[in-house]
Design a protein around this motif. Structure first.
Motif, mmCIF file in Angstrom:
data_model
loop_
_atom_site.group_PDB
_atom_site.id
_atom_site.type_symbol
_atom_site.label_atom_id
_atom_site.label_comp_id
_atom_site.label_asym_id
_atom_site.label_seq_id
_atom_site.Cartn_x
_atom_site.Cartn_y
_atom_site.Cartn_z
ATOM 1 N N THR A 27 -4.344 10.357 1.383
ATOM 2 C CA THR A 27 -5.761 10.334 1.767
ATOM 3 C C THR A 27 -6.574 9.747 0.620
ATOM 4 N N VAL A 28 -7.300 8.688 0.918
ATOM 5 C CA VAL A 28 -8.190 8.102 -0.086
ATOM 6 C C VAL A 28 -9.621 8.308 0.407
ATOM 7 N N ARG A 29 -10.366 9.160 -0.260
ATOM 8 C CA ARG A 29 -11.749 9.422 0.165
ATOM 9 C C ARG A 29 -12.725 8.471 -0.492
ATOM 10 N N ASN A 30 -12.398 8.056 -1.709
ATOM 11 C CA ASN A 30 -13.241 7.089 -2.412
ATOM 12 C C ASN A 30 -12.334 6.181 -3.238
ATOM 13 N N PRO A 31 -12.174 4.943 -2.805
ATOM 14 C CA PRO A 31 -11.251 4.040 -3.512
ATOM 15 C C PRO A 31 -11.853 3.428 -4.771
ATOM 16 N N ASN A 32 -13.110 3.718 -5.055
ATOM 17 C CA ASN A 32 -13.787 3.052 -6.167
ATOM 18 C C ASN A 32 -13.562 3.780 -7.482
ATOM 19 N N LEU A 33 -12.341 3.704 -7.959
ATOM 20 C CA LEU A 33 -12.019 4.252 -9.273
ATOM 21 C C LEU A 33 -12.106 3.110 -10.285
ATOM 22 N N ARG A 34 -11.434 3.267 -11.429
ATOM 23 C CA ARG A 34 -11.482 2.231 -12.466
ATOM 24 C C ARG A 34 -11.116 0.882 -11.882
ATOM 25 N N TRP A 35 -10.074 0.897 -11.037
ATOM 26 C CA TRP A 35 -9.748 -0.258 -10.213
ATOM 27 C C TRP A 35 -9.689 0.244 -8.785
ATOM 28 N N PRO A 36 -9.985 -0.608 -7.803
ATOM 29 C CA PRO A 36 -9.939 -0.152 -6.413
ATOM 30 C C PRO A 36 -8.541 0.374 -6.067
ATOM 31 N N ALA A 38 -5.425 0.645 -4.035
ATOM 32 C CA ALA A 38 -4.844 -0.339 -3.115
ATOM 33 C C ALA A 38 -4.706 0.238 -1.710
ATOM 34 N N PRO A 39 -5.225 -0.464 -0.713
ATOM 35 C CA PRO A 39 -5.150 0.036 0.664
ATOM 36 C C PRO A 39 -3.710 0.212 1.140
ATOM 37 N N GLU A 40 -2.778 -0.590 0.614
ATOM 38 C CA GLU A 40 -1.394 -0.513 1.104
ATOM 39 C C GLU A 40 -0.698 0.786 0.717
ATOM 40 N N LEU A 41 -1.313 1.583 -0.169
ATOM 41 C CA LEU A 41 -0.733 2.871 -0.537
ATOM 42 C C LEU A 41 -0.394 3.711 0.694
ATOM 43 N N SER A 42 -1.328 3.738 1.621
ATOM 44 C CA SER A 42 -1.173 4.600 2.801
ATOM 45 C C SER A 42 0.018 4.186 3.648
ATOM 46 N N ALA A 43 0.379 2.896 3.586
ATOM 47 C CA ALA A 43 1.522 2.427 4.361
ATOM 48 C C ALA A 43 2.819 2.511 3.565
ATOM 49 N N ARG A 44 2.722 2.339 2.253
ATOM 50 C CA ARG A 44 3.930 2.214 1.437
ATOM 51 C C ARG A 44 4.499 3.550 0.970
ATOM 52 N N LEU A 45 3.675 4.578 0.869
ATOM 53 C CA LEU A 45 4.140 5.826 0.272
ATOM 54 C C LEU A 45 4.819 6.822 1.203
ATOM 55 N N PRO A 46 4.311 7.020 2.409
ATOM 56 C CA PRO A 46 4.880 8.079 3.246
ATOM 57 C C PRO A 46 6.384 7.900 3.476
ATOM 58 N N GLY A 47 7.098 9.002 3.393
ATOM 59 C CA GLY A 47 8.529 8.992 3.607
ATOM 60 C C GLY A 47 9.338 8.853 2.328
ATOM 61 N N ARG A 48 8.687 8.448 1.252
ATOM 62 C CA ARG A 48 9.447 8.234 0.002
ATOM 63 C C ARG A 48 9.779 9.553 -0.683
ATOM 64 N N LEU A 49 10.956 9.552 -1.291
ATOM 65 C CA LEU A 49 11.408 10.706 -2.064
ATOM 66 C C LEU A 49 10.857 10.605 -3.480
ATOM 67 N N VAL A 50 10.246 11.675 -3.963
ATOM 68 C CA VAL A 50 9.774 11.689 -5.354
ATOM 69 C C VAL A 50 10.930 12.103 -6.253
ATOM 70 N N ARG A 51 11.266 11.227 -7.170
ATOM 71 C CA ARG A 51 12.432 11.483 -8.023
ATOM 72 C C ARG A 51 12.060 12.196 -9.314
ATOM 73 N N GLY A 52 10.804 12.072 -9.717
ATOM 74 C CA GLY A 52 10.418 12.728 -10.969
ATOM 75 C C GLY A 52 9.053 12.246 -11.427
ATOM 76 N N VAL A 53 8.537 12.875 -12.463
ATOM 77 C CA VAL A 53 7.232 12.520 -13.016
ATOM 78 C C VAL A 53 7.393 12.340 -14.520
ATOM 79 N N SER A 54 7.052 11.162 -15.003
ATOM 80 C CA SER A 54 7.131 10.925 -16.442
ATOM 81 C C SER A 54 5.755 10.523 -16.963
#
Length: 271
Positions: A27-36, A38-54
């Motif tokens: 969910t992107v409520r306001n895309p106007n951060l330091r950089w816009p 990316a609209p494709e986030l909503s299409a590219r992310l769902p379903g992906r497995l999170v492997r870790g956070v570094s």
DNA sequence: CGCCAGGCCTGCACGC
DNA sequence: TGCGTGCAGGCCTGGC
């Protein structure tokens, strides 16, 4: 606000909640951060497995199996893990929904933060590729800073805060590390010798280590991923203490400006 | 109202 | 000419 310790606190808090989960939605409520955002986030992310956070410097890197979500907290950002359907506040600009129903939520009143997406190696992203050494890595030491500073006319504090030299040290921790090392922030970096750089490297590491152990610094809005504030600001020796007594010698802490940032130091203990 | 705040990218000017 | 370097501006909101 967030410098390396706050970002690391956030990383440690997020990791157990994200690793092994799948992304359910964005969910992107306001895309106007330091950089816009990316609209494709909503299409590219769902379903992906999170492997870790570094973490690299002040950037958080969420490994999403073939893509990376790169997050930066700017001056006022914080990330939290929340139950499903938690009502968003005014500055809650971005949510990642996970398959267990929880939410990763970015709050950032000043919107200097960033949410980026890349499907190539996150470390090669233009914003990360030029970052300097990790100050908590074994390679970071007095010899390393010494070699980096031979041609620098800038002050040691400005060099410490230069992300292309050392990644993740911001205004607070540069001030505090120099106080711990007994080095005056205005000193030209090229005029400091190997031995003092050894002391400074130890001071940087120890300052960051203590700050992480205290949960980071909460000056106004930083909270960890569980909503808890940090307490390191109670251990500040100089930052925000202009005019107050030095914890070592009792003389008043001085304040000057360097590169449009405030520098606090003890004129007696830091030479 | 003006000023300040944890970041950091960008553009410009400068000196070698 | 080109590069490294060093400034200043800009992006925003909120609090004093």
């Amino acid at each position: 606000m967030p410098e390396l310790p706050e970002v690391e606190i956030t990383r440690r808090g997020l990791e157990p909640h994200l690793t092994g989960r799948r992304v359910a939605g964005v969910t992107v409520r306001n895309p106007n951060l330091r950089w816009p955002v990316a609209p494709e986030l909503s299409a590219r992310l769902p379903g992906r497995l999170v492997r870790g956070v570094s973490r690299r410097g002040k950037y958080l890197l969420v490994d999403c199996s073939g893509g990376w979500l790169i997050l930066h907290l700017g001056m006022s950002g914080s990330l939290r893990i929340l139950p499903a359907a938690s009502p968003p506040g005014k500055h809650d600009h971005f949510d990642l929904a996970l398959d267990d129903g929880t939410l990763l939520r970015l709050r950032d009143p000043r919107r200097f933060g960033a949410v980026l997406w890349t499907e190539t190696d996150a470390l090669r992203h233009p914003l990360l590729a030029g970052l300097g050494i990790e100050p908590l890595s074994p390679e970071f030491g007095g010899d390393w800073i010494y070699r980096q500073t031979r041609a620098r006319t800038a002050s040691i504090k400005q060099v410490l805060m230069d992300g292309r030299v050392v990644a993740g040290v911001g205004n607070i921790y540069a001030n505090e590390a120099l106080f711990r090392a007994g080095i005056r922030p205005q000193t030209p970096a090229r005029r400091i010798g190997r031995k003092r750089y050894g002391i400074l490297a130890d001071a940087v590491r120890e300052t960051l280590r203590l700050a992480i152990a205290a949960g980071g610094s909460t000056l106004r809005d930083f909270v960890g991923s569980d909503g808890a504030p940090g307490y390191f600001q109670q251990q500040y020796g100089v930052y925000g203490r202009a005019g107050l007594p030095c914890p070592h010698c009792g003389r008043p802490i001085a304040e000057v400006r360097q590169g449009q940032r405030s520098t606090c130091y003890c004129p007696r203990c830091q030479t």
